[in-house]
Design a protein around this motif. Structure first.
Motif, mmCIF file in Angstrom:
data_model
loop_
_atom_site.group_PDB
_atom_site.id
_atom_site.type_symbol
_atom_site.label_atom_id
_atom_site.label_comp_id
_atom_site.label_asym_id
_atom_site.label_seq_id
_atom_site.Cartn_x
_atom_site.Cartn_y
_atom_site.Cartn_z
ATOM 1 N N ARG A 61 98.940 3.692 123.513
ATOM 2 C CA ARG A 61 98.515 3.144 124.799
ATOM 3 C C ARG A 61 99.743 2.863 125.649
ATOM 4 N N GLU A 62 99.689 3.303 126.904
ATOM 5 C CA GLU A 62 100.791 3.083 127.832
ATOM 6 C C GLU A 62 100.230 2.695 129.200
ATOM 7 N N GLU A 63 101.050 2.020 129.969
ATOM 8 C CA GLU A 63 100.700 1.655 131.348
ATOM 9 C C GLU A 63 101.949 1.803 132.208
ATOM 10 N N ILE A 64 101.787 2.377 133.397
ATOM 11 C CA ILE A 64 102.945 2.587 134.260
ATOM 12 C C ILE A 64 102.544 2.381 135.714
ATOM 13 N N ALA A 65 103.413 1.733 136.486
ATOM 14 C CA ALA A 65 103.216 1.583 137.923
ATOM 15 C C ALA A 65 103.846 2.777 138.625
ATOM 16 N N LEU A 66 103.122 3.363 139.572
ATOM 17 C CA LEU A 66 103.563 4.585 140.229
ATOM 18 C C LEU A 66 103.620 4.405 141.738
ATOM 19 N N ASP A 67 104.671 4.920 142.349
ATOM 20 C CA ASP A 67 104.825 4.856 143.812
ATOM 21 C C ASP A 67 104.053 5.995 144.454
ATOM 22 N N ALA A 68 102.728 5.941 144.332
ATOM 23 C CA ALA A 68 101.867 6.991 144.863
ATOM 24 C C ALA A 68 100.458 6.432 144.991
ATOM 25 N N THR A 69 99.659 7.057 145.837
ATOM 26 C CA THR A 69 98.280 6.627 145.995
ATOM 27 C C THR A 69 97.433 7.146 144.835
ATOM 28 N N PRO A 70 96.256 6.561 144.599
ATOM 29 C CA PRO A 70 95.379 7.091 143.551
ATOM 30 C C PRO A 70 95.049 8.567 143.751
ATOM 31 N N GLU A 71 94.900 8.986 145.015
ATOM 32 C CA GLU A 71 94.594 10.386 145.284
ATOM 33 C C GLU A 71 95.753 11.289 144.872
#
Length: 250
Positions: A8-18
């Protein structure tokens, strides 16, 4: 006897969900940061395929909620092994996204070594996804290299080869370090270290590419290169990296 596993991993991304959806749930998007040549049939029950090194692996889409959830599962092998992947997308304020990732299934007799490799590898590929979304979002890789070299047990030798081709000195490599990528047969390129996990993974970005150097499971040496320029023929890219691997680890 197969052994159950879960990462299991979680990451914050500089992008929109789309934008995240396009990167993880379309063939060209996946090609631009993952491995192989990918095709995805866009529906629950659809088929996915990944072609790499002359082999094609297939899976079935088990969840399809555009912009929210995407999951797929390989068929069960005769020994009971299989893999399943799930991506959960959650939009945040400011146009950013949190991506939750689950990779589970059953591994074979060498499950402990495979699991250790997957735990680290999955995290590094998510880091590579973040590099793509931060720097090349909306662009599609013209060609992606997955070059496999020999098995080399000497970790120090492999790490030194990675740092040498990048113009780095010493074993200590940090995010943000400048690099000068110089491979015979390819134009030199300046770049930056995006992530480093000594002694197995080194991720680098140039103006027109993403590279990942891997000393992986069973001591395999692997180079990945996603080229966004299209200025070099794909066959020439493959040949240049295979030649580097052959010369370096002869």
């Amino acid at each position: 006897m197969p052994h159950e596993f879960e990462v299991r991993e979680e990451i914050a991304l500089d992008a929109t969900p789309e934008q995240v959806w396009e990167a993880i749930a379309t063939g060209p998007g996946v090609d631009s940061w993952f491995m192989g040549r990918n095709e995805i049939e866009p529906r629950e029950g659809g088929r996915t395929s990944q072609e790499m090194m002359g082999f094609t692996s297939e899976a079935t889409v088990t969840a399809w909620e555009p912009g929210k959830k995407y999951a797929f599962r390989t068929a069960e092998n005769p020994d009971g092994t299989f893999m399943a992947f799930e991506y959960l997308i959650e939009g945040r304020d400011g146009g950013s996204t949190v991506l939750r990732f689950v990779h589970n299934g059953f591994l074979g007799d060498d499950w402990e070594a495979e699991y250790d490799a997957l735990k680290v590898g999955d995290r590094m590929y998510l880091r590579k996804l973040a590099v793509y979304l931060r720097n090349f979002v909306g662009r599609i890789a013209a060609h992606n290299v997955f070059a496999v070299g020999p098995q080399v047990a000497d970790r120090g030798r492999v790490w030194s080869a990675f740092t040498d081709v990048l113009g780095l000195t010493g074993a200590q490599v940090a995010d943000g370090d400048p690099v000068r990528l110089a491979v015979e047969g390819l134009p030199p390129a300046d770049g930056v270290v995006e992530f480093a996990r000594h002694p197995n993974f080194l991720g680098v970005r140039t103006d027109e590419g993403i590279h990942m150097f891997i000393h992986g499971h069973q001591d395999a040496v692997v180079v990945e290169h996603h080229d966004f320029s299209g200025s070099v023929d794909g066959k020439d890219l493959d040949a240049a990296w295979q030649s580097w691997l052959a010369r370096t680890f002869a």
